[in-house]
Design a protein around this motif. Structure first.
Motif, PDB file in Angstrom:
ATOM      1  N   HIS A 104      20.646  20.650  -0.948  1.00  0.00           N
ATOM      2  CA  HIS A 104      20.640  19.750   0.205  1.00  0.00           C
ATOM      3  C   HIS A 104      21.211  18.387  -0.183  1.00  0.00           C
ATOM      4  O   HIS A 104      22.082  17.848   0.511  1.00  0.00           O
ATOM      5  CB  HIS A 104      19.222  19.607   0.760  1.00  0.00           C
ATOM      6  N   HIS A 105      20.734  17.826  -1.272  1.00  0.00           N
ATOM      7  CA  HIS A 105      21.199  16.504  -1.700  1.00  0.00           C
ATOM      8  C   HIS A 105      22.640  16.551  -2.205  1.00  0.00           C
ATOM      9  O   HIS A 105      23.396  15.586  -2.026  1.00  0.00           O
ATOM     10  CB  HIS A 105      20.250  15.909  -2.742  1.00  0.00           C
ATOM     11  N   ALA A 106      23.023  17.652  -2.811  1.00  0.00           N
ATOM     12  CA  ALA A 106      24.422  17.817  -3.233  1.00  0.00           C
ATOM     13  C   ALA A 106      25.330  17.818  -2.008  1.00  0.00           C
ATOM     14  O   ALA A 106      26.394  17.184  -2.009  1.00  0.00           O
ATOM     15  CB  ALA A 106      24.589  19.103  -4.037  1.00  0.00           C
ATOM     16  N   ASP A 107      24.929  18.491  -0.949  1.00  0.00           N
ATOM     17  CA  ASP A 107      25.709  18.526   0.287  1.00  0.00           C
ATOM     18  C   ASP A 107      25.870  17.123   0.862  1.00  0.00           C
ATOM     19  O   ASP A 107      26.973  16.720   1.252  1.00  0.00           O
ATOM     20  CB  ASP A 107      25.045  19.453   1.301  1.00  0.00           C
ATOM     21  N   ARG A 112      29.516  12.282   1.516  1.00  0.00           N
ATOM     22  CA  ARG A 112      29.838  10.868   1.295  1.00  0.00           C
ATOM     23  C   ARG A 112      31.121  10.723   0.481  1.00  0.00           C
ATOM     24  O   ARG A 112      31.928   9.824   0.737  1.00  0.00           O
ATOM     25  CB  ARG A 112      28.676  10.150   0.611  1.00  0.00           C
ATOM     26  N   VAL A 113      31.338  11.617  -0.503  1.00  0.00           N
ATOM     27  CA  VAL A 113      32.576  11.586  -1.294  1.00  0.00           C
ATOM     28  C   VAL A 113      33.771  11.867  -0.382  1.00  0.00           C
ATOM     29  O   VAL A 113      34.805  11.191  -0.479  1.00  0.00           O
ATOM     30  CB  VAL A 113      32.526  12.605  -2.459  1.00  0.00           C
ATOM     31  N   GLY A 118      38.468   9.161   2.374  1.00  0.00           N
ATOM     32  CA  GLY A 118      39.317   9.013   3.556  1.00  0.00           C
ATOM     33  C   GLY A 118      39.743  10.323   4.184  1.00  0.00           C
ATOM     34  O   GLY A 118      40.703  10.360   4.955  1.00  0.00           O
ATOM     35  N   LEU A 119      39.032  11.390   3.875  1.00  0.00           N
ATOM     36  CA  LEU A 119      39.352  12.696   4.445  1.00  0.00           C
ATOM     37  C   LEU A 119      38.542  12.920   5.720  1.00  0.00           C
ATOM     38  O   LEU A 119      37.470  12.332   5.896  1.00  0.00           O
ATOM     39  CB  LEU A 119      39.048  13.801   3.433  1.00  0.00           C
ATOM     40  N   PRO A 120      39.022  13.782   6.613  1.00  0.00           N
ATOM     41  CA  PRO A 120      38.260  14.078   7.833  1.00  0.00           C
ATOM     42  C   PRO A 120      36.901  14.695   7.493  1.00  0.00           C
ATOM     43  O   PRO A 120      36.780  15.458   6.531  1.00  0.00           O
ATOM     44  CB  PRO A 120      39.128  15.099   8.576  1.00  0.00           C
ATOM     45  N   LEU A 153      28.838   5.511  -2.737  1.00  0.00           N
ATOM     46  CA  LEU A 153      28.322   6.844  -3.072  1.00  0.00           C
ATOM     47  C   LEU A 153      26.902   6.804  -3.636  1.00  0.00           C
ATOM     48  O   LEU A 153      26.325   7.857  -3.879  1.00  0.00           O
ATOM     49  CB  LEU A 153      29.267   7.531  -4.061  1.00  0.00           C
ATOM     50  N   HIS A 154      26.369   5.615  -3.839  1.00  0.00           N
ATOM     51  CA  HIS A 154      24.996   5.519  -4.327  1.00  0.00           C
ATOM     52  C   HIS A 154      24.044   5.968  -3.230  1.00  0.00           C
ATOM     53  O   HIS A 154      24.263   5.678  -2.052  1.00  0.00           O
ATOM     54  CB  HIS A 154      24.660   4.077  -4.741  1.00  0.00           C
TER      55      HIS A 154
END
Length: 155
Positions: A104-107, A112-113, A118-120, A153-154
């Protein structure tokens, strides 16, 4: 531009390509179904990764060897890591208490990455693609393509 390909090994393979600025270029997931289909697809995957000079694999065993051989043929730098390697660096211990919580947290972090790059925004993000994104994030930090984790990303 040099690029890094992060791979979450499996018949359901997660792939994430990062540029030398440390940002994600693309990520995807593909179910190859059999080891033979995956083995045949590896050269195409590597060719499609423009400017590839580094390959990072999460996992090992029989599915890793064809990737390693392809990297050696192309004289690419390559390493293998475990999920614990990137999780220790990118997730808090409380976020890793169990497999479901860690996924869940990885997702969330992978999303966020994607946004930071700047990706959709993806409508669906399979866990193997999300983990490939985080393998790649760990890798660009490890190789110094990013000096530190961007504040966006924090957690």
């Amino acid at each position: 531009m040099p690029t890094l390909l992060a791979v979450d090994l499996g018949l359901k393979t997660g792939l994430a390509l990062f540029g030398d600025d440390g940002r994600l270029c693309w990520c995807r997931s593909r179910n190859y179904g059999t080891p033979d289909r995956l083995r045949r697809a590896i050269p195409q995957i590597i060719r499609a990764a423009d400017g590839l000079n580094c390959l990072v694999l999460e996992g090992g065993g029989p599915l890793a060897r064809p990737w390693e051989q392809a990297a050696e043929r192309r004289q690419l730098q390559h390493i293998s890591i475990s999920a614990e390697t990137w999780r220790q660096e990118l997730l808090y211990p409380r976020q890793q208490r169990d497999r479901r919580n860690a996924k869940h947290h990885a997702d969330e972090l992978a999303r966020r990455v994607i946004q930071w790059s700047g990706l959709p925004r993806p409508t669906a993000l399979r866990h193997d693609a999300a983990e490939a994104v985080l393998i790649g994030l760990w890798s660009v930090l490890h190789f110094g393509w990013l000096k530190q984790l961007p504040t966006e990303l924090h957690p």
